[in-house]
Design a protein around this motif. Sequence first.
Motif, mmCIF file in Angstrom:
data_model
loop_
_atom_site.group_PDB
_atom_site.id
_atom_site.type_symbol
_atom_site.label_atom_id
_atom_site.label_comp_id
_atom_site.label_asym_id
_atom_site.label_seq_id
_atom_site.Cartn_x
_atom_site.Cartn_y
_atom_site.Cartn_z
ATOM 1 N N HIS A 6 26.684 -53.239 -26.052
ATOM 2 C CA HIS A 6 26.877 -52.904 -24.645
ATOM 3 C C HIS A 6 25.708 -52.098 -24.105
ATOM 4 C CE1 HIS A 6 31.041 -53.851 -25.744
ATOM 5 N NE2 HIS A 6 31.195 -54.139 -24.465
ATOM 6 N N PHE A 7 25.542 -52.167 -22.791
ATOM 7 C CA PHE A 7 24.599 -51.281 -22.114
ATOM 8 C C PHE A 7 25.219 -50.866 -20.786
ATOM 9 C CE2 PHE A 7 23.422 -55.504 -20.689
ATOM 10 C CZ PHE A 7 23.110 -55.349 -19.346
ATOM 11 N N VAL A 8 24.658 -49.826 -20.176
ATOM 12 C CA VAL A 8 25.195 -49.262 -18.946
ATOM 13 C C VAL A 8 24.154 -49.384 -17.844
ATOM 14 C CG1 VAL A 8 26.061 -47.151 -17.871
ATOM 15 C CG2 VAL A 8 26.592 -47.626 -20.245
ATOM 16 N N SER A 9 24.632 -49.659 -16.638
ATOM 17 C CA SER A 9 23.747 -49.644 -15.471
ATOM 18 C C SER A 9 24.383 -48.786 -14.385
ATOM 19 C CB SER A 9 23.495 -51.060 -14.947
ATOM 20 O OG SER A 9 24.665 -51.587 -14.348
ATOM 21 N N VAL A 10 23.542 -48.244 -13.525
ATOM 22 C CA VAL A 10 24.000 -47.494 -12.354
ATOM 23 C C VAL A 10 23.211 -47.982 -11.156
ATOM 24 C CG1 VAL A 10 24.673 -45.459 -13.671
ATOM 25 C CG2 VAL A 10 22.359 -45.604 -12.789
ATOM 26 N N SER A 11 23.750 -47.737 -9.963
ATOM 27 C CA SER A 11 23.055 -48.249 -8.788
ATOM 28 C C SER A 11 23.367 -47.425 -7.557
ATOM 29 C CB SER A 11 23.432 -49.712 -8.550
ATOM 30 O OG SER A 11 24.799 -49.814 -8.232
ATOM 31 N N GLU A 12 22.749 -47.831 -6.459
ATOM 32 C CA GLU A 12 22.924 -47.137 -5.195
ATOM 33 C C GLU A 12 24.329 -47.290 -4.624
ATOM 34 O OE1 GLU A 12 19.813 -48.411 -2.578
ATOM 35 O OE2 GLU A 12 18.260 -47.492 -3.812
ATOM 36 N N ASP A 13 25.129 -48.193 -5.171
ATOM 37 C CA ASP A 13 26.505 -48.350 -4.680
ATOM 38 C C ASP A 13 27.464 -47.361 -5.343
ATOM 39 O OD1 ASP A 13 26.931 -49.412 -7.209
ATOM 40 O OD2 ASP A 13 27.664 -51.345 -6.504
ATOM 41 N N ALA A 14 26.922 -46.382 -6.065
ATOM 42 C CA ALA A 14 27.689 -45.283 -6.680
ATOM 43 C C ALA A 14 28.602 -45.740 -7.808
ATOM 44 C CB ALA A 14 28.469 -44.511 -5.613
ATOM 45 N N THR A 15 28.258 -46.842 -8.466
ATOM 46 C CA THR A 15 29.075 -47.308 -9.584
ATOM 47 C C THR A 15 28.326 -47.194 -10.908
ATOM 48 O OG1 THR A 15 28.334 -49.600 -9.344
ATOM 49 C CG2 THR A 15 30.348 -48.971 -8.167
ATOM 50 N N VAL A 16 29.102 -47.006 -11.961
ATOM 51 C CA VAL A 16 28.611 -47.066 -13.337
ATOM 52 C C VAL A 16 29.232 -48.323 -13.923
ATOM 53 C CG1 VAL A 16 28.660 -45.946 -15.590
ATOM 54 C CG2 VAL A 16 28.481 -44.551 -13.531
ATOM 55 N N LYS A 17 28.411 -49.204 -14.474
ATOM 56 C CA LYS A 17 28.928 -50.458 -15.024
ATOM 57 C C LYS A 17 28.603 -50.553 -16.506
ATOM 58 C CE LYS A 17 28.629 -52.896 -10.681
ATOM 59 N NZ LYS A 17 27.927 -53.878 -9.871
ATOM 60 N N LEU A 18 29.610 -50.930 -17.274
ATOM 61 C CA LEU A 18 29.465 -51.166 -18.706
ATOM 62 C C LEU A 18 29.391 -52.671 -18.917
ATOM 63 C CD1 LEU A 18 29.508 -49.996 -21.618
ATOM 64 C CD2 LEU A 18 31.989 -50.357 -21.566
ATOM 65 N N TRP A 19 28.280 -53.125 -19.478
ATOM 66 C CA TRP A 19 27.998 -54.547 -19.648
ATOM 67 C C TRP A 19 28.091 -54.962 -21.110
ATOM 68 C CZ3 TRP A 19 26.311 -57.715 -15.549
ATOM 69 C CH2 TRP A 19 26.029 -57.050 -14.352
ATOM 70 N N SER A 20 28.544 -56.175 -21.346
ATOM 71 C CA SER A 20 28.481 -56.797 -22.659
ATOM 72 C C SER A 20 27.100 -57.432 -22.784
ATOM 73 C CB SER A 20 29.558 -57.864 -22.806
ATOM 74 O OG SER A 20 29.324 -58.634 -23.969
ATOM 75 N N TYR A 21 26.344 -57.008 -23.779
ATOM 76 C CA TYR A 21 24.982 -57.514 -23.943
ATOM 77 C C TYR A 21 24.978 -59.013 -24.221
ATOM 78 C CZ TYR A 21 20.170 -57.864 -25.521
ATOM 79 O OH TYR A 21 18.860 -58.226 -25.654
ATOM 80 N N ASP A 22 25.826 -59.465 -25.142
ATOM 81 C CA ASP A 22 25.836 -60.878 -25.530
ATOM 82 C C ASP A 22 26.369 -61.782 -24.429
ATOM 83 O OD1 ASP A 22 24.739 -60.355 -28.014
ATOM 84 O OD2 ASP A 22 26.698 -60.187 -28.992
ATOM 85 N N GLU A 23 27.434 -61.352 -23.755
ATOM 86 C CA GLU A 23 28.070 -62.182 -22.739
ATOM 87 C C GLU A 23 27.389 -62.084 -21.378
ATOM 88 O OE1 GLU A 23 30.544 -64.284 -23.494
ATOM 89 O OE2 GLU A 23 30.379 -63.589 -25.562
ATOM 90 N N GLY A 24 26.715 -60.956 -21.118
ATOM 91 C CA GLY A 24 26.091 -60.751 -19.819
ATOM 92 C C GLY A 24 27.106 -60.497 -18.719
#
Length: 87
Positions: A6-24
């Motif tokens: 997994h990896f995490v992203s953040v953005s200007e929309d004030a959200t934290v997202k947890l992503w599955s690396y393999d599935e995208g």
Amino acid sequence: NASGTHFVSVSEDATVKLWSYDEGTVDAVGIAHSGNIKACKISPDNQHIVSVGDEGAICIWKMPANENSNVNKAENENSNEINLQPQ
């Protein structure tokens, strides 16, 4: 995370997202900041995500046990730990 699943992203929309690396795919989304998020990091033990917002807030998020778990807000309403909500 340390296992590379997994990896995490953040953005200007004030959200934290947890992503599955393999599935995208996004496995979980957290909303607590009132504006842009400057930075985030997964803890070395893969148990938490820490995010820092432009407003100066530091949020500590509990990692979901798995993508299919129904994660709720921390039991202690005075706690600064907020669980990611599955999408």
